[in-house]
Design an enzyme around this catalytic site. Structure first.
Site, PDB file in Angstrom:
ATOM      1  CG  ASN A   1       0.311  -0.101   2.439  1.00 36.82           C
ATOM      2  OD1 ASN A   1       0.889  -0.914   2.875  1.00 36.82           O
ATOM      3  ND2 ASN A   1      -0.705   0.303   3.748  1.00 36.82           N
TER       4      ASN A   1
ATOM      5  N   GLY B   1       1.658  -5.662   7.130  1.00 41.08           N
ATOM      6  CA  GLY B   1       0.844  -6.757   6.848  1.00 41.08           C
ATOM      7  C   GLY B   1      -0.351  -7.276   7.569  1.00 41.08           C
TER       8      GLY B   1
ATOM      9  CB  THR C   1       0.137 -12.800   5.856  1.00 46.57           C
ATOM     10  OG1 THR C   1      -0.761 -12.056   5.368  1.00 46.57           O
ATOM     11  CG2 THR C   1       2.151 -12.573   5.709  1.00 46.57           C
TER      12      THR C   1
ATOM     13  CB  CYS D   1      -2.852  -0.125   8.560  1.00 46.38           C
ATOM     14  SG  CYS D   1      -1.741   0.765   8.491  1.00 46.38           S
TER      15      CYS D   1
ATOM     16  CD  GLU E   1       6.905  -0.796  12.050  1.00 44.81           C
ATOM     17  OE1 GLU E   1       6.551   0.523  11.120  1.00 44.81           O
ATOM     18  OE2 GLU E   1       8.409  -1.538  11.637  1.00 44.81           O
TER      19      GLU E   1
ATOM     20  CD  GLU F   1       3.420  -1.310  13.483  1.00 46.49           C
ATOM     21  OE1 GLU F   1       1.892  -1.629  13.689  1.00 46.49           O
ATOM     22  OE2 GLU F   1       3.943  -1.106  14.571  1.00 46.49           O
TER      23      GLU F   1
HETATM   24  O1  TXE Z   1      -1.422  -8.551   2.726  1.00 45.90           O
HETATM   25  P1  TXE Z   1       0.069  -9.684   3.501  1.00 45.90           P
HETATM   26  P2  TXE Z   1      -2.533  -9.203   1.186  1.00 45.90           P
HETATM   27  C1  TXE Z   1      -4.776  -6.254   5.202  1.00 45.90           C
HETATM   28  C2  TXE Z   1      -5.350  -5.808   4.377  1.00 45.90           C
HETATM   29  C3  TXE Z   1      -5.336  -6.624   2.707  1.00 45.90           C
HETATM   30  C4  TXE Z   1      -4.984  -8.218   3.637  1.00 45.90           C
HETATM   31  C5  TXE Z   1      -4.105  -8.688   2.823  1.00 45.90           C
HETATM   32  O2  TXE Z   1      -6.782  -5.897   4.809  1.00 45.90           O
HETATM   33  O3  TXE Z   1      -6.152  -7.003   2.400  1.00 45.90           O
HETATM   34  O4  TXE Z   1      -4.337  -7.389   4.970  1.00 45.90           O
HETATM   35  O5  TXE Z   1      -2.893  -8.000   2.049  1.00 45.90           O
HETATM   36  C6  TXE Z   1       4.528 -11.211   2.874  1.00 45.90           C
HETATM   37  N1  TXE Z   1       5.683 -15.220   5.085  1.00 45.90           N
HETATM   38  N2  TXE Z   1      -3.247  -5.565   4.806  1.00 45.90           N
HETATM   39  O6  TXE Z   1      -1.920 -10.679   1.269  1.00 45.90           O
HETATM   40  O7  TXE Z   1      -0.105 -11.689   2.692  1.00 45.90           O
HETATM   41  C7  TXE Z   1       3.707 -10.553   1.080  1.00 45.90           C
HETATM   42  O8  TXE Z   1       4.715 -10.844  -0.194  1.00 45.90           O
HETATM   43  C8  TXE Z   1       6.503 -14.078   4.885  1.00 45.90           C
HETATM   44  C9  TXE Z   1      -2.901  -4.462   5.870  1.00 45.90           C
HETATM   45  O9  TXE Z   1      -1.480  -8.596   0.081  1.00 45.90           O
HETATM   46  O10 TXE Z   1       0.258  -9.519   4.855  1.00 45.90           O
HETATM   47  C10 TXE Z   1       3.883  -9.020   1.080  1.00 45.90           C
HETATM   48  O11 TXE Z   1       5.612  -8.409   0.943  1.00 45.90           O
HETATM   49  N3  TXE Z   1       5.702 -13.202   4.493  1.00 45.90           N
HETATM   50  C11 TXE Z   1      -1.803  -3.192   5.794  1.00 45.90           C
HETATM   51  C12 TXE Z   1       3.861  -8.700   2.711  1.00 45.90           C
HETATM   52  O12 TXE Z   1       3.591 -10.568   3.406  1.00 45.90           O
HETATM   53  C13 TXE Z   1       4.838 -13.510   3.842  1.00 45.90           C
HETATM   54  C14 TXE Z   1      -1.162  -3.532   3.809  1.00 45.90           C
HETATM   55  C15 TXE Z   1       2.103  -8.687   2.774  1.00 45.90           C
HETATM   56  O13 TXE Z   1       1.702  -8.995   2.871  1.00 45.90           O
HETATM   57  C16 TXE Z   1       3.674 -14.497   3.766  1.00 45.90           C
HETATM   58  C17 TXE Z   1      -1.420  -4.889   3.478  1.00 45.90           C
HETATM   59  C18 TXE Z   1       4.514 -15.356   4.953  1.00 45.90           C
HETATM   60  N4  TXE Z   1       3.445 -16.431   4.886  1.00 45.90           N
HETATM   61  C19 TXE Z   1      -2.616  -5.083   3.450  1.00 45.90           C
HETATM   62  N5  TXE Z   1       2.353 -14.417   2.322  1.00 45.90           N
HETATM   63  C20 TXE Z   1      -0.943  -2.690   6.289  1.00 45.90           C
HETATM   64  N6  TXE Z   1      -1.334  -2.755   8.037  1.00 45.90           N
HETATM   65  O14 TXE Z   1      -0.711  -1.836   6.319  1.00 45.90           O
HETATM   66  C21 TXE Z   1       2.568 -13.349   2.445  1.00 45.90           C
HETATM   67  N7  TXE Z   1       3.960 -12.524   2.716  1.00 45.90           N
END
Ligand code: TXE
Length: 483
Positions: free
Chosen positions: A153, A229, A233, A285, A464, A251
């Protein structure tokens, strides 16, 4: 036409992924592939960790002045490429170019500048004992190799928010940007080479979450993980690292309340609420996706807010009038649309938006959603409890502080909250009782990088920002001397 290729950055060099596999990188504004991202695997992570390990001793033994100078050169490198970086960030993510240029890229440079100078002022504690002639002092040592995993994002903004303190504290880093928005991280590798960052100090490996992120989190030589993320996850990462006793900073998601009292400064509140609802297509977020309005101004709020949202121009990210660009991917667009349908099933009324927008011409395959406002939902329904992470907000009236606190605190998340009121005592009362890591009063997203940043409940673990991040990326060792 062959698509541009992105490379990993391992041991100071650009490298193809070991398996030779690539993923398509889609431009969300058009829905078309425009570059190729390495689909790396555990072998690339092994190479990156070995390079980081080899570089670790020399980097940790550099003086803080030397480390600071290199990080400042990286900040300058980012600033020098502002236009280029803003353009690629906007193409990769779908966000308005203007936003990338005014927020994302300047903040990425600021992250390096902030930690390049913070480390010069980072001290540790000492305690003199009176009952015994003795003194304790605490050394803070870097951890060694650490892992940083970031989302799509705010790509370079959040990537550097982790990398800068980790490097400043003397660690070497294996980092993974989101596979959906890898381009600015790739450019960062070039900037680091130009800035004279020694080989292996920062390694950037591209690819899918489970394959590449999973290989980082499970690697025994990686001593700490800093992750931003999704909450799901985050839970998976916590499961992997807990038995290995790694340090962990998470976070995660949010479902933040934006609470507006009758005495709110109306015009400022309205301007900012449009922003906190829909900035970056609602994919921050910290966005205030649940808006609670005190009954006395509910009707006025609703009318002005709906008008304002309908005026926000949805369009190609590079257009200077665009306020709402594309959401990051087709899958994410479908997720957001499914929540809008759910809101209708749950009895909500759509006051604005509610559908995909087809932008004509070359952008007709892009992933655009109109800013959406929903009213008439119960606070405990799924639409009001689950993170949608798109340009979708709900509006709900309330009468008393007690009532709104119950609704605001009813979710599993606790990242941020916003309160609008001119009553100082009420602001303090609300701030104290809201379950959130960050509370803004009469503003939103006003950030001082020295402050602790993070959430409570399912929004994360640890903080952070400021010296908190330097504490996270170092290990304290207490020395007690009797004299
Ligand atoms: O994020 P992911 P996604 C929220 C938002 C969104 C949902 C899913 O609701 O719809 O999360 O988003 C890496 N081990 N936020 O699926 O998967 C991945 O490659 C280690 C909130 O796109 O959490 C990426 O680099 N790493 C948020 C990172 O994790 C892993 C921002 C984030 O991806 C992994 C984004 C694993 N098993 C989404 N699986 C915020 N808090 O700002 C994935 N990744």
């Amino acid at each position: 036409m062959a698509l541009d290729k992105i490379y990993n950055y391992i041991g100071g060099r650009l490298a193809e992924p070991s398996g030779g596999n690539y993923l398509d990188n889609i431009n969300p504004a058009t829905g078309k592939a425009y570059s190729r991202v390495p689909a790396s695997d555990a072998r690339d992570i092994q190479d990156a960790v070995m390079a980081a390990k080899q570089a670790s001793k020399a980097w940790s033994q550099r003086s803080v002045d030397e480390r600071s100078e290199v990080l400042l050169r990286i900040a300058e490198g980012i600033e020098a490429r502002l236009d280029d970086l803003a353009e690629i960030e906007s193409i990769d993510n779908g966000k308005p170019l203007k936003l990338a240029k005014s927020v994302d890229i300047p903040r990425a440079a600021k992250n390096f500048r902030f930690y390049a100078t913070a480390i010069l002022h980072y001290g540790s504690t000492s305690y003199e004992m009176v009952e015994q002639p003795a003194i304790n002092y605490t050394l803070r040592r870097p951890l060694g190799v650490v892992g940083c995993i970031s989302p799509w994002n705010l790509p370079l903004y959040l990537f550097t928010w982790k990398i800068a303190p980790a490097l400043a504290a003397g660690n070497t880093v294996v980092a993974k940007p989101s596979e959906l928005t890898p381009m600015s991280a790739y450019r960062l590798s070039e900037i680091c080479m130009e800035a004279g960052l020694p080989p292996g100090v920062l390694n950037i490996v591209h690819g899918l979450g489970p394959e590449v992120g999973g290989a980082i989190t499970s690697h025994p030589e990686v001593k700490a993980i800093s992750f931003t993320g999704g909450t799901k996850t985050g839970a998976e990462i916590a499961r992997v690292v807990a038995p290995k006793f790694k340090k962990l900073s998470l976070e995660l998601g949010g479902k933040n309340p934006n609470i507006i009292f009758d005495d709110a400064p109306f015009d400022d509140m309205m301007r900012m609420t449009l922003h906190s609802s829909f900035a970056n297509q609602g994919q921050i977020c910290l966005c205030g996706s649940r808006i609670f309005i005190q009954s006395g101004i509910y009707d006025k709020f609703k009318e002005t807010f709906v008008k304002g949202a309908k005026r926000l121009k949805v369009g190609p990210p590079a257009d200077k009038d665009t306020k709402i660009g594309a959401v990051v991917s087709e899958a994410h667009m479908n997720k957001i649309l499914s929540y809008i349908h759910l809101a209708e099933e749950e009895g909500g009324t759509i006051l604005a938006g509610g559908q995909r927008v087809i932008v004509p011409g070359e952008y007709c395959g892009g992933y655009y959603i109109a800013p959406t406002i929903i009213e008439g939902l119960q606070y405990h329904c799924r639409t009001n409890q689950e993170e949608i992470f798109g340009p979708v907000v709900t509006i709900t009236p309330f009468d008393t502080e007690e009532e709104v606190l119950e609704m605001a605190n009813s979710v599993r998340y606790g990242l941020s909250a916003t309160v609008w009121t001119k009553d100082v005592s009420r602001a303090h009362r609300m701030a104290a009782r809201l379950e959130a890591g960050i509370v803004w009063v009469n503003t939103w997203l006003l950030r001082d990088l020295r402050t602790p940043f993070g959430g409570v409940k399912d929004s994360g673990l640890g903080r952070e920002g400021g010296f908190d991040a330097l504490d996270f990326f170092t290990e304290p060792k207490n020395v007690c001397i009797k004299y």
